[in-house]
Design a protein around this motif. Structure first.
Motif, PDB file in Angstrom:
ATOM      1  N   PHE A 165       1.031  -1.130  -0.385  1.00 36.15           N
ATOM      2  CA  PHE A 165      -0.502  -0.117   0.157  1.00 36.15           C
ATOM      3  C   PHE A 165       1.086   1.184  -0.021  1.00 36.15           C
ATOM      4  O   PHE A 165       1.129   2.367  -0.565  1.00 36.15           O
ATOM      5  CB  PHE A 165      -0.776  -0.064   0.910  1.00 36.15           C
ATOM      6  CG  PHE A 165      -1.962  -0.928   0.890  1.00 36.15           C
ATOM      7  CD1 PHE A 165      -3.292  -0.203  -0.163  1.00 36.15           C
ATOM      8  CD2 PHE A 165      -2.037  -1.259   1.794  1.00 36.15           C
ATOM      9  CE1 PHE A 165      -3.895  -1.561  -0.155  1.00 36.15           C
ATOM     10  CE2 PHE A 165      -3.818  -2.404   1.977  1.00 36.15           C
ATOM     11  CZ  PHE A 165      -4.772  -2.761   0.666  1.00 36.15           C
ATOM     12  N   CYS A 218       0.084   2.206  -3.635  1.00 31.70           N
ATOM     13  CA  CYS A 218      -1.224   3.287  -3.916  1.00 31.70           C
ATOM     14  C   CYS A 218      -0.668   4.420  -2.924  1.00 31.70           C
ATOM     15  O   CYS A 218      -1.960   5.027  -2.483  1.00 31.70           O
ATOM     16  CB  CYS A 218      -2.063   2.408  -3.079  1.00 31.70           C
ATOM     17  SG  CYS A 218      -2.155   0.568  -3.162  1.00 31.70           S
ATOM     18  N   ARG A 219       0.330   5.158  -2.872  1.00 31.85           N
ATOM     19  CA  ARG A 219       0.327   6.323  -1.895  1.00 31.85           C
ATOM     20  C   ARG A 219      -0.489   7.106  -2.714  1.00 31.85           C
ATOM     21  O   ARG A 219      -1.304   8.530  -1.008  1.00 31.85           O
ATOM     22  CB  ARG A 219       2.230   6.442  -2.341  1.00 31.85           C
ATOM     23  CG  ARG A 219       2.602   7.310  -0.949  1.00 31.85           C
ATOM     24  CD  ARG A 219       3.584   7.751  -1.549  1.00 31.85           C
ATOM     25  NE  ARG A 219       4.575   6.506  -1.728  1.00 31.85           N
ATOM     26  CZ  ARG A 219       6.060   6.840  -2.328  1.00 31.85           C
ATOM     27  NH1 ARG A 219       6.662   8.321  -2.834  1.00 31.85           N
ATOM     28  NH2 ARG A 219       6.645   6.028  -2.901  1.00 31.85           N
ATOM     29  N   ASP A 255      -3.826   7.204  -3.258  1.00 36.12           N
ATOM     30  CA  ASP A 255      -5.359   6.764  -3.190  1.00 36.12           C
ATOM     31  C   ASP A 255      -5.862   7.445  -1.989  1.00 36.12           C
ATOM     32  O   ASP A 255      -4.979   7.406  -0.568  1.00 36.12           O
ATOM     33  CB  ASP A 255      -5.283   5.358  -3.109  1.00 36.12           C
ATOM     34  CG  ASP A 255      -4.939   4.407  -4.631  1.00 36.12           C
ATOM     35  OD1 ASP A 255      -3.867   5.356  -4.887  1.00 36.12           O
ATOM     36  OD2 ASP A 255      -4.868   3.302  -4.735  1.00 36.12           O
ATOM     37  N   LEU A 292      -7.903   5.702   0.773  1.00 32.08           N
ATOM     38  CA  LEU A 292      -8.750   4.652   1.299  1.00 32.08           C
ATOM     39  C   LEU A 292      -9.367   4.310   2.447  1.00 32.08           C
ATOM     40  O   LEU A 292      -9.354   5.366   3.358  1.00 32.08           O
ATOM     41  CB  LEU A 292      -6.890   3.380   1.563  1.00 32.08           C
ATOM     42  CG  LEU A 292      -6.363   2.989   0.930  1.00 32.08           C
ATOM     43  CD1 LEU A 292      -5.243   3.190   0.700  1.00 32.08           C
ATOM     44  CD2 LEU A 292      -6.748   1.506   0.053  1.00 32.08           C
ATOM     45  N   VAL A 345      -3.398  -5.888  -1.373  1.00 31.01           N
ATOM     46  CA  VAL A 345      -2.792  -4.948  -1.980  1.00 31.01           C
ATOM     47  C   VAL A 345      -4.022  -4.730  -3.633  1.00 31.01           C
ATOM     48  O   VAL A 345      -3.955  -4.779  -4.376  1.00 31.01           O
ATOM     49  CB  VAL A 345      -1.605  -4.745  -1.766  1.00 31.01           C
ATOM     50  CG1 VAL A 345      -1.075  -3.331  -2.973  1.00 31.01           C
ATOM     51  CG2 VAL A 345      -0.696  -4.507  -0.790  1.00 31.01           C
ATOM     52  N   TRP A 369      -7.659  -4.643  -3.916  1.00 34.38           N
ATOM     53  CA  TRP A 369      -7.917  -1.971  -3.960  1.00 34.38           C
ATOM     54  C   TRP A 369      -7.520  -2.220  -5.390  1.00 34.38           C
ATOM     55  O   TRP A 369      -8.133  -1.430  -6.702  1.00 34.38           O
ATOM     56  CB  TRP A 369      -7.620  -1.865  -2.768  1.00 34.38           C
ATOM     57  CG  TRP A 369      -7.490  -0.588  -2.848  1.00 34.38           C
ATOM     58  CD1 TRP A 369      -6.016   0.534  -3.615  1.00 34.38           C
ATOM     59  CD2 TRP A 369      -7.731   0.010  -2.461  1.00 34.38           C
ATOM     60  NE1 TRP A 369      -6.713   1.362  -3.201  1.00 34.38           N
ATOM     61  CE2 TRP A 369      -7.890   1.997  -3.024  1.00 34.38           C
ATOM     62  CE3 TRP A 369      -8.942   0.061  -2.193  1.00 34.38           C
ATOM     63  CZ2 TRP A 369      -8.358   2.537  -3.236  1.00 34.38           C
ATOM     64  CZ3 TRP A 369     -10.422   1.199  -2.157  1.00 34.38           C
ATOM     65  CH2 TRP A 369      -9.898   2.414  -2.300  1.00 34.38           C
ATOM     66  N   MET A 370      -6.320  -2.510  -5.687  1.00 30.41           N
ATOM     67  CA  MET A 370      -5.902  -2.088  -7.063  1.00 30.41           C
ATOM     68  C   MET A 370      -6.593  -2.276  -8.446  1.00 30.41           C
ATOM     69  O   MET A 370      -7.069  -1.383  -9.342  1.00 30.41           O
ATOM     70  CB  MET A 370      -4.558  -2.334  -7.429  1.00 30.41           C
ATOM     71  CG  MET A 370      -3.366  -1.327  -6.255  1.00 30.41           C
ATOM     72  SD  MET A 370      -1.614  -1.614  -6.491  1.00 30.41           S
ATOM     73  CE  MET A 370      -1.162  -0.678  -7.920  1.00 30.41           C
ATOM     74  N   ARG A 404     -10.469  -1.386  -6.721  1.00 29.61           N
ATOM     75  CA  ARG A 404     -11.106  -0.168  -6.050  1.00 29.61           C
ATOM     76  C   ARG A 404     -12.438  -0.164  -4.589  1.00 29.61           C
ATOM     77  O   ARG A 404     -13.039   0.650  -4.664  1.00 29.61           O
ATOM     78  CB  ARG A 404     -11.368   0.724  -7.168  1.00 29.61           C
ATOM     79  CG  ARG A 404      -9.735   1.535  -7.667  1.00 29.61           C
ATOM     80  CD  ARG A 404      -9.128   2.038  -7.077  1.00 29.61           C
ATOM     81  NE  ARG A 404      -7.956   2.521  -7.704  1.00 29.61           N
ATOM     82  CZ  ARG A 404      -6.661   2.173  -7.523  1.00 29.61           C
ATOM     83  NH1 ARG A 404      -6.409   1.718  -6.013  1.00 29.61           N
ATOM     84  NH2 ARG A 404      -5.372   2.235  -8.502  1.00 29.61           N
ATOM     85  N   ARG A 456      -7.852   8.388  -6.576  1.00 28.94           N
ATOM     86  CA  ARG A 456      -8.301   7.080  -6.480  1.00 28.94           C
ATOM     87  C   ARG A 456      -8.854   7.077  -5.105  1.00 28.94           C
ATOM     88  O   ARG A 456      -8.123   6.350  -4.141  1.00 28.94           O
ATOM     89  CB  ARG A 456      -7.306   6.277  -7.220  1.00 28.94           C
ATOM     90  CG  ARG A 456      -7.186   6.645  -8.279  1.00 28.94           C
ATOM     91  CD  ARG A 456      -5.866   5.355  -9.163  1.00 28.94           C
ATOM     92  NE  ARG A 456      -4.636   5.290  -8.101  1.00 28.94           N
ATOM     93  CZ  ARG A 456      -3.511   5.169  -9.023  1.00 28.94           C
ATOM     94  NH1 ARG A 456      -3.745   5.936  -9.643  1.00 28.94           N
ATOM     95  NH2 ARG A 456      -3.024   5.455  -7.834  1.00 28.94           N
TER      96      ARG A 456
END
Lengths: 136, 204
Positions: A57, A61-62, A64, A66, B21, B24-25, B28, B93
């Motif tokens: 993550f 996904c820095r 994003d 969440l 992970v 999620w990617m 989403r 996102r």
């Protein structure tokens, strides 16, 4: 926002079910050895998975946003009841389904119980308008 | 070192972390089995909500933006009209729309199929319908086990719905992001499971 492609859900379900089974989370004997600290393999699997996901993550996904998971008044009682149930039936919600796939028919009873438990919690929440801050 | 032919810890850790992970990617959506199950417990209302969603989705996004611009002009005049073009959606996102029920059904079906596939690759289904000798020794066996499984399952379902997540939503997806609710929930369910297991084993 566009809906995610349909088939990906099936593929990730398949992958998750397969890995949980291969790791031994659906085997009560292995699970019991984890909960009584006789064998640290599953404990390390879980802790390692959290560490890998944490790295993933923060690297991938820095930017994003969440979903947050704040503490609410259902967090501790819900967690404790779940833990007691997990030790008694050897299944968390995902594992009950994996066990059914493995041919362990008894897990159908666990799954029925899980469905009934979720239904009861929803009914109580509706009755007393508990806001548990949870989401789908 | 793996017992009974199961994957060593690092292989399971790598795979479960990647799935957390990757999920999620790819879609989403937060990973979490309890939330998905809850939709099927609530099936009638979910189908109704899905029908309303479908009607809303028919509304054209561009037409909606144009209508908003027209309404703004009407209220505030033409003074700033040149800048009144809808901005593109920000690139951040975030969690997407709830997937169709059928997508979540496929996810749950995938979990069952994953267990089946794993057993088939290892030479056959689990022997016997029960949870094995260890379960009979530690908890109970025979038909009594059925009642314990239903009661235990009910605690699992009630507890996860109350805590807003289970070992996937809190344990993996939440803990990996150090979310306070997930850390506390995970400590609670793990601690309780350890306590009950030690008690059943006679160690407490």
């Amino acid at each position: 926002m566009a809906r995610a492609p349909f088939l990906r859900f099936g593929l990730f379900g398949l992958a998750l079910g397969f890995v949980l089974s291969e790791a031994g989370f659906s085997d009560y004997a292995e699970l019991h050895r984890m909960f009584t600290f006789q064998d640290l393999r599953l404990l390390l699997t879980f802790a390692g998975a959290v560490a890998v996901a944490m790295a993933g993550f923060s690297l991938l996904c820095r930017d994003d946003v969440l979903p947050a998971r704040p503490i609410h008044r259902g967090t501790v009682p819900g967690g404790v009841l779940f833990g007691v149930g997990w030790a008694l039936c050897g299944a968390c919600p995902a594992i009950a389904l994996v066990q059914i796939g493995e041919g362990r028919g008894a897990a159908v009873a666990s799954a029925i119980g899980i469905g009934a438990g979720i239904w009861a919690a929803q009914a109580l929440r509706r009755r007393w308008r508990w806001d548990l801050g949870s989401c789908g | 070192m793996s017992t009974a032919g199961y994957w060593p810890w690092w292989a399971g850790a790598a795979a479960l972390g990647a799935i957390t992970v990757g999920f999620w990617m790819a879609v989403r959506r937060p990973l979490g089995v309890t939330g998905v199950l809850a939709r099927f417990v609530n099936l009638r209302e979910e189908i109704e909500a899905e029908r309303k969603d479908a009607a809303l989705a028919l509304a054209d996004e561009a037409a909606l933006a144009a209508a908003l611009v027209a309404a703004t002009r009407e209220s505030f005049g033409d003074a700033m009209s040149p800048s009144l073009t809808p901005l593109p959606m920000p690139a951040v996102r975030r969690s997407g729309a709830r997937p169709r029920l059928a997508a979540h059904a496929l996810f749950l079906g995938g979990l069952v199929a994953g267990g089946l596939l794993s057993r088939l690759l290892r030479g056959g289904l689990a022997s016997g319908p029960g949870l094995g000798d260890a379960y009979a020794r530690v908890v109970c066996g025979g038909w009594r086990a059925c009642a314990v499984l239903i009661a235990g399952g009910a605690l699992v379902g009630f507890g996860t719905a109350l805590a807003g997540g289970c070992s996937s939503g809190h344990g993996l997806f939440g803990c990996a992001r150090l979310q306070p609710g997930s850390l506390v929930a995970t400590a609670s369910f793990f601690g309780a499971a350890v306590g009950v297991s030690l008690f059943l084993e006679g160690g407490l």
